[in-house]
Design a protein around this motif. Structure first.
Motif, PDB file in Angstrom:
ATOM      1  N   TYR A  53       0.764  -1.253   0.024  1.00 56.61           N
ATOM      2  CA  TYR A  53       0.081  -0.020   0.187  1.00 56.61           C
ATOM      3  C   TYR A  53       0.912   1.296   0.097  1.00 56.61           C
ATOM      4  O   TYR A  53       0.459   2.372  -0.511  1.00 56.61           O
ATOM      5  N   TYR A  59       1.251   7.384  -2.671  1.00 58.33           N
ATOM      6  CA  TYR A  59       0.587   6.731  -1.411  1.00 58.33           C
ATOM      7  C   TYR A  59       1.805   6.787  -0.244  1.00 58.33           C
ATOM      8  O   TYR A  59       1.514   6.175   0.754  1.00 58.33           O
ATOM      9  N   THR A  80      -8.070   4.849  -1.497  1.00 68.16           N
ATOM     10  CA  THR A  80      -7.555   4.454  -0.300  1.00 68.16           C
ATOM     11  C   THR A  80      -8.142   3.514   0.486  1.00 68.16           C
ATOM     12  O   THR A  80      -7.409   3.121   1.481  1.00 68.16           O
ATOM     13  N   LEU A 349     -10.090  12.080  -4.320  1.00 71.00           N
ATOM     14  CA  LEU A 349      -9.582  11.078  -3.470  1.00 71.00           C
ATOM     15  C   LEU A 349     -10.864  10.426  -3.140  1.00 71.00           C
ATOM     16  O   LEU A 349     -11.980  10.930  -2.607  1.00 71.00           O
TER      17      LEU A 349
ATOM     18  N   TYR B  53       4.271  12.932   9.659  1.00 72.99           N
ATOM     19  CA  TYR B  53       4.749  12.600   8.357  1.00 72.99           C
ATOM     20  C   TYR B  53       3.672  12.110   7.482  1.00 72.99           C
ATOM     21  O   TYR B  53       3.388  12.311   6.199  1.00 72.99           O
ATOM     22  N   SER B  57      -3.134  13.352   2.635  1.00 70.96           N
ATOM     23  CA  SER B  57      -3.474  12.355   1.729  1.00 70.96           C
ATOM     24  C   SER B  57      -2.318  12.109   0.892  1.00 70.96           C
ATOM     25  O   SER B  57      -1.978  11.038   0.234  1.00 70.96           O
ATOM     26  N   SER B  58      -1.610  13.511   0.266  1.00 70.66           N
ATOM     27  CA  SER B  58      -0.652  13.290  -0.561  1.00 70.66           C
ATOM     28  C   SER B  58       0.563  12.515   0.165  1.00 70.66           C
ATOM     29  O   SER B  58       1.724  11.948  -0.484  1.00 70.66           O
ATOM     30  N   TYR B  59       0.606  12.559   1.415  1.00 75.61           N
ATOM     31  CA  TYR B  59       1.797  11.667   2.117  1.00 75.61           C
ATOM     32  C   TYR B  59       1.378  10.189   2.636  1.00 75.61           C
ATOM     33  O   TYR B  59       1.805   9.669   3.277  1.00 75.61           O
ATOM     34  N   GLY B  60       0.097   9.785   1.961  1.00 75.54           N
ATOM     35  CA  GLY B  60      -0.148   8.409   2.291  1.00 75.54           C
ATOM     36  C   GLY B  60      -1.345   8.299   3.119  1.00 75.54           C
ATOM     37  O   GLY B  60      -1.853   7.050   3.470  1.00 75.54           O
ATOM     38  N   HIS B  61      -1.916   9.239   4.010  1.00 75.18           N
ATOM     39  CA  HIS B  61      -3.256   9.045   4.815  1.00 75.18           C
ATOM     40  C   HIS B  61      -4.222   8.652   4.142  1.00 75.18           C
ATOM     41  O   HIS B  61      -4.750   9.220   3.252  1.00 75.18           O
ATOM     42  N   PRO B  62      -4.927   7.540   4.346  1.00 69.51           N
ATOM     43  CA  PRO B  62      -6.219   6.941   3.658  1.00 69.51           C
ATOM     44  C   PRO B  62      -7.551   7.744   3.890  1.00 69.51           C
ATOM     45  O   PRO B  62      -8.205   7.557   2.982  1.00 69.51           O
ATOM     46  N   ILE B  64      -7.599  11.167   5.834  1.00 68.13           N
ATOM     47  CA  ILE B  64      -7.656  12.541   5.836  1.00 68.13           C
ATOM     48  C   ILE B  64      -7.460  13.147   4.662  1.00 68.13           C
ATOM     49  O   ILE B  64      -6.477  12.932   3.876  1.00 68.13           O
ATOM     50  N   ASN B  65      -8.440  13.971   4.083  1.00 67.56           N
ATOM     51  CA  ASN B  65      -8.609  14.354   2.832  1.00 67.56           C
ATOM     52  C   ASN B  65      -8.187  15.776   2.733  1.00 67.56           C
ATOM     53  O   ASN B  65      -8.660  16.546   3.370  1.00 67.56           O
ATOM     54  N   ASP B  70      -2.500  18.758  -1.198  1.00 65.51           N
ATOM     55  CA  ASP B  70      -2.165  17.627  -2.120  1.00 65.51           C
ATOM     56  C   ASP B  70      -1.786  18.592  -3.680  1.00 65.51           C
ATOM     57  O   ASP B  70      -0.986  18.442  -4.407  1.00 65.51           O
ATOM     58  N   LYS B  78       7.217  18.377  -3.627  1.00 62.10           N
ATOM     59  CA  LYS B  78       6.787  17.387  -2.476  1.00 62.10           C
ATOM     60  C   LYS B  78       8.020  16.965  -1.838  1.00 62.10           C
ATOM     61  O   LYS B  78       8.677  15.995  -2.633  1.00 62.10           O
ATOM     62  N   THR B  80      10.238  14.557   0.638  1.00 57.59           N
ATOM     63  CA  THR B  80       9.847  13.720   1.317  1.00 57.59           C
ATOM     64  C   THR B  80      11.250  12.981   2.406  1.00 57.59           C
ATOM     65  O   THR B  80      10.975  12.320   3.190  1.00 57.59           O
ATOM     66  N   GLY B 319       3.140   7.765   9.329  1.00 59.18           N
ATOM     67  CA  GLY B 319       2.999   6.839   8.172  1.00 59.18           C
ATOM     68  C   GLY B 319       4.015   5.694   8.252  1.00 59.18           C
ATOM     69  O   GLY B 319       3.968   4.911   9.415  1.00 59.18           O
ATOM     70  N   LEU B 320       4.908   5.490   7.302  1.00 60.50           N
ATOM     71  CA  LEU B 320       5.830   4.289   7.494  1.00 60.50           C
ATOM     72  C   LEU B 320       7.064   4.726   8.457  1.00 60.50           C
ATOM     73  O   LEU B 320       7.796   3.857   8.634  1.00 60.50           O
TER      74      LEU B 320
END
Lengths: 482, 482
Positions: A53, A59, A80, A349, B53, B57-62, B64-65, B70, B78, B80, B319-320
Motif C-alpha cells: 500500500y 501513497y 485509499t 480522493l 509525516y 493524503s498526499s503523504y499517504g493517509h487514507p 484525511i482528505n 495535495d 513535495k 520527502t 506513516g511508514l
C-alpha cells in the motif's frame, strides 16, 4: 450527459447499440443525475505483484519515485480503501478474474497458498472470467504477464476468455533449480541483501498463447518486455473496444530489473523495479494520449496483495497499515487503487470501499453485459463513484484466509475472529470476543474497541450470519499436487 | 532567465534594485545554469503543530482528505526527506526562526522539553530571526499563531522582527485550569477518546502585538481565525515584499475544530482539525491566485515535529516512519515539506535532504541579505533545488534531543548513538557500536547494518568529530521556571 461510443461499434451493431443505450438510459435514471457513463470503454488493468500500500510516492513512499502513477492518481481517482480478494497470489487473481470470493470455487486452500509447478488443477471451466464477459460484448481481450490460475493448457488465459496471452504461468520464484531446504533458507536469500539472483536459478517458462517460447524466462527484461507487448497489442486493437490485462510478475522476489533501471532508485533494487513498472505505466498513458484513446479508455492500477515482509529489504511497505502479504490485517489486503480516464473519471480522493471483485460488475455494466444469475457474485458496480458523485455502494469486506473467514469490515468497523502472521508458524490466535477496530479513524489497527463498543460487534455479526447462510464453499483445488 | 520583481520596488528602489540584481547575477553564476531565482519573492510559511509525516493524503493517509495541500504538493515540490531542528515544539521553532541548532543558543534542555507559562526566559535578544533578516531587506513581516519562544513581552514576535503578531504564546494544552497529577493522567485525557475539551479548561491567552486580547482563547474557532487574520494581513501587504509566518496551534492536543468542520472527516476529530487547516491553506492559495501574487509568492508547508503518539487516537501518524514526537527516530523529526509557487518552483518529488533551518539561508539569498558571519549557522541554501535542477546541497542531519546528539544522518546512512521513547521513562538506550540504518532503502529503520557495514559508521564518525569540534553549547534557558 456525454456518451462515449466507438464509431465502429455503432455502425456494425446498430440494433445492439440501441438496446444498450436503452438499458443505459434506465440504468442512468436509477443512478445519479451526475453520472456520465461511458459505453463500452476500452479497459486496461495493470496489476503489480506483492506491491505494498505504501510503495508509490502518491501513497506516501519517500524514496520510490512513481511520477506516472502519481499523475494517474492526481488526474484520476485515488482510492485509499481498495481491497483484493485474498492476501496471496492465486486466490487474489481468481477474485479479480471471476468477481467472486475464491472460497466459492476452490481457488484457495488452508494447506497450500497458491498453485505450484506441480499443481494439477486450475481455474474451473465453468467459472466466468472478466475476459469472457467482455468478449461476449465484442471486446478484443489480451493478457500480458503472470497468470497463476493453472499452467496446464486447459487453464491458460486463452482458454478462459483471452484472445492473446504472453507471460509466465506462475510466480517468478518457482521452478527453482537449486534446493530450498526451508522457509528460513528461502527468506535468507532475500532478507537484508540486494544480491541479484540469476534468471537461470528459476526455470520459469514464458508462454505465448499455449506454447512455451522461452525457458528459463530472462527475467531482467521481463517488465520491459511486458510493457512492450501490451503497448503493441493496444496499438493493434486501437479500434476497440479492447480489454488489456497487464499483470506484472514483479516486485515479487526474486527482484529483477533491466539495465536501464538498475541503480536508479534511492530505495535500492526494490525501488528500481517499481520505478520500471511506473515507467511502463507512463508508456501506456502516453500511447493512449497519442492515439486519442485516453478519454475512452479506463486505466486501473492495483496489486495482488500486500508486501512480502519476511523478505526484508527486498520486500515492500504497507505504509501506515499493519502487517503484509498473507495476513488479513489491512497491510495484507488493502492496495493502491488508481482509476484514470481524463475527462471521464472524475478526479478525487475516494475514501469509500472498493475491491478488485467489483471490477467484474463495473466492467459488465459499462459493456452492457448482464451479470451471471446462476451463482453468487461478490462485487458491486463502482460506476456511480467513478463517473458520478455518489458514495461507494460497497459497505462490506470479507477477509478470508484460505477457506476460513478471519475478519470482516462493515463501514468503518472491522472485526478479527482470527489473526495470524503471514509466514511464522504457531502465530494463529482465535479471538473471542473478536478484536474490533475503527479502521477509518485508526487505519493502523492499534486500538481495540471490543470492550468499549460491543454493539458494533453485534452489528457485524448480523452481516456475518447473513453472509454465512449463503456461503457454499468449493472443494480445495490447490491441494492436488505432485 | 526570468526575473520576478515587484513593480513598486523597482520604481522606489531603483539603485538598491540594481545592486541586488548585480549580487543576484553573481549568485546566479555561482549556482546552476538552470536556476531561475526569483528576487524578493513574498514568502508564506504555514506551520502545523504535531502533524505527522503520514497525516496528509498526499503523504499517504487514507482517510484525511487534504486536497489543497495535495494540490500544493503536485503543482510544487513535495519533499520527502524534510526535517525539523528538534522533535519538540520550542527548540523546533527556534531552529526555524534562527537557522541554527537550538543547542547553540540554549533553546533546548535535557530537563524541560519546552517553555511553560511559568518559564522566565525566551529567545535571546542577540539571536537573528528570519523575520529580522527579511525586514532588513524591506519585507513587511507578519506572524499569526503559536510562538512558543517566550511569552514575556521582550520575547514576543514583535520584539524579534515581526511588524505584527496575533496568536497564542505557547501550547494550547497549557495553563490548565484543573489539576494534572501525572503524565498518565495527561495522556488519559486524550487516548482512545474524542471527547472534546472545553476551551475554558485551558487558560491560554490570545495576544495581539504584545497585549492579551482574549483569555481563555476560544480554541474552537482558532484555526479559522488564524486563517482569516493571515488572509487579511496578506491583502493589506499585497504590494510586497511580505513574509507571513502562520503557525497553527493544532493538531496539537487538545483538539478543537469549528462547527463547519466538526464531523466532516472519516478520521474523526483529528481529521476534522487537519482538514480545517487544509481548507485554510486553500484560502491562502486562492487569495494569492486572485491577486495575481501566486507566481511571486513562495508558500511553504511543514510542521514542528512528528505525531504525539501517546495521545492515541487524538494523535497523528508518521506513516511508514518509526516512532513520533520527542524521539530522534525518523517519525519524530521528518515532516511533510511542500514548496509551492506556480511557474517559479519546478514541480517534482524531491528525495534530497532539507531542513527548516535551511529556510533562513534560502530566504536570505532570495531577499539579497547577507548571512550572519559572527556565529555558526546550520542551514544551506535550497534555491538550486527549488528553482533549478540541482540536487540538494545538504547531506547531513544532526538529531539532537535536548543538548545531546542522539543520531546523525550522512547521505543515505543514519547512526543512532542513543535511542529513547518519546515519553516513557527508563527507555533510554546507549548503543555502542551505534545502530546503523540505510534510511533511503529502509525508511522504517528496521534493519540494523552496524555489523555488516561498519565502514559507514566510520565515515559518519568523521563528520561527527568535525561537527563536535565547532560546537559551543549555550546555557539551558528552559530550565529557569516558577
Amino acid at each position: 450527459m456525454k456518451h462515449i461510443i466507438n464509431k465502429e461499434s455503432i455502425s456494425s451493431n446498430l440494433i445492439l447499440g440501441a438496446l444498450i443505450l436503452g438499458l443505459f438510459t434506465i440504468s442512468y435514471t436509477l443512478h445519479s443525475q451526475d453520472s456520465q457513463l461511458p459505453v463500452k470503454p476500452n479497459i486496461v488493468v495493470i496489476f503489480a505483484d506483492d506491491l505494498g500500500y505504501g510503495d508509490l510516492s502518491s501513497y506516501g513512499h519517500p524514496t520510490i519515485n512513481t511520477p506516472n502513477l502519481d499523475r494517474m492518481a492526481y488526474e484520476g481517482q485515488k482510492w485509499t480503501n481498495f481491497y483484493v480478494g485474498a492476501a496471496v497470489c492465486t486466490p487474489s487473481r481468481a477474485a479479480l478474474m471471476t468477481g467472486r470470493l475464491p472460497v466459492r470455487n476452490g481457488l484457495t486452500s488452508s494447506k497450500v497458498g497458491v498453485f505450484f509447478p506441480d499443481s494439477h488443477n486450475g481455474i474451473p471451466a465453468n467459472e466466468i472470467t472478466i475476459a469472457e464477459q467482455l468478449k461476449s460484448a465484442g471486446y478484443a481481450t489480451g493478457m500480458v504477464g503472470k497468470w497463476h490460475l493453472g499452467h496446464k493448457e486447459e487453464y491458460l488465459p486463452t482458454n478462459h476468455g483471452f484472445d492473446d496471452y504472453y507471460g509466465i504461468p506462475y510466480s517468478n520464484d518457482m521452478d527453482h533449480t537449486g534446493k530450498i531446504t526451508s522457509m528460513e533458507d528461502y527468506f535468507g536469500r532475500y532478507t537484508d541483501t540486494y544480491e541479484e539472483r540469476t534468471p537461470e536459478e528459476f526455470n520459469v517458462p514464458i508462454i505465448r498463447g499455449t506454447e512455451v517460447v522461452e525457458r528459463p524466462a530472462q527475467q531482467n527484461t521481463l517488465t520491459k518486455r511486458y510493457t512492450e507487448e501490451a503497448v503493441k497489442w493496444i496499438k493493434d486493437h486501437k479500434e476497440g473496444p479492447f480489454f488489456m490485462y497487464l499483470a506484472h510478475s514483479l516486485p515479487h522476489v526474486p527482484l529483477f530489473v533491466s539495465d536501464e533501471f538498475r541503480g536508479t532508485s534511492k530505495r535500492g533494487l526494490y525501488g528500481d523495479v517499481v520505478e520500471e513498472i511506473d515507467y511502463g505505466v507512463g508508456q501506456i498513458m502516453n500511447l493512449l494520449e497519442a492515439e486519442g484513446l485516453d478519454k475512452n479508455t479506463i486505466v486501473i492500477f492495483t496489486s495482488d496483495n500486500g508486501p512480502w515482509l519476511p523478505t526484508g529489504i527486498s520486500g515492500g511497505s504497507a505504509g501506515l497499515l499493519r502487517e503484509g502479504k498473507g495476513t488479513t490485517w489491512e497491510g495484507g489486503m488493502r492496495e493502491p487503487g488508481i482509476f484514470w480516464s481524463p475527462g471521464t473519471i472524475k478526479p478525487k480522493l475516494v475514501t469509500g470501499i472498493g475491491t478488485t471483485m467489483d471490477l467484474f460488475n463495473t466492467f459488465s455494466n459499462l459493456a452492457g453485459v448482464p451479470m451471471p444469475t446462476d451463482r453468487e457474485m461478490d462485487g458491486v458496480d463502482l460506476s456511480p463513484v467513478l463517473f458520478g458523485n455518489e458514495e461507494s455502494p460497497r459497505n462490506e469486506v470479507f477477509y478470508y484466509r484460505g477457506p476460513e473467514l478471519y475478519a470482516v469490515r462493515v463501514g468503518a468497523y472491522k472485526v478479527h475472529f482470527i489473526t495470524e502472521a503471514g509466514y511464522k508458524p504457531n502465530t494463529r490466535v482465535e479471538h473471542d470476543p473478536p478484536l474490533l477496530f475503527n479502521i477509518e479513524e485508526d487505519p493502523s489497527e492499534q486500538y481495540d474497541l471490543a470492550k468499549k463498543q460491543p454493539e458494533e460487534i453485534t452489528k457485524i455479526m448480523k452481516v456475518v450470519k447473513q453472509h454465512n447462510s449463503k456461503m457454499v464453499k468449493g472443494p480445495d483445488l490447490l491441494i492436488d499436487r505432485g
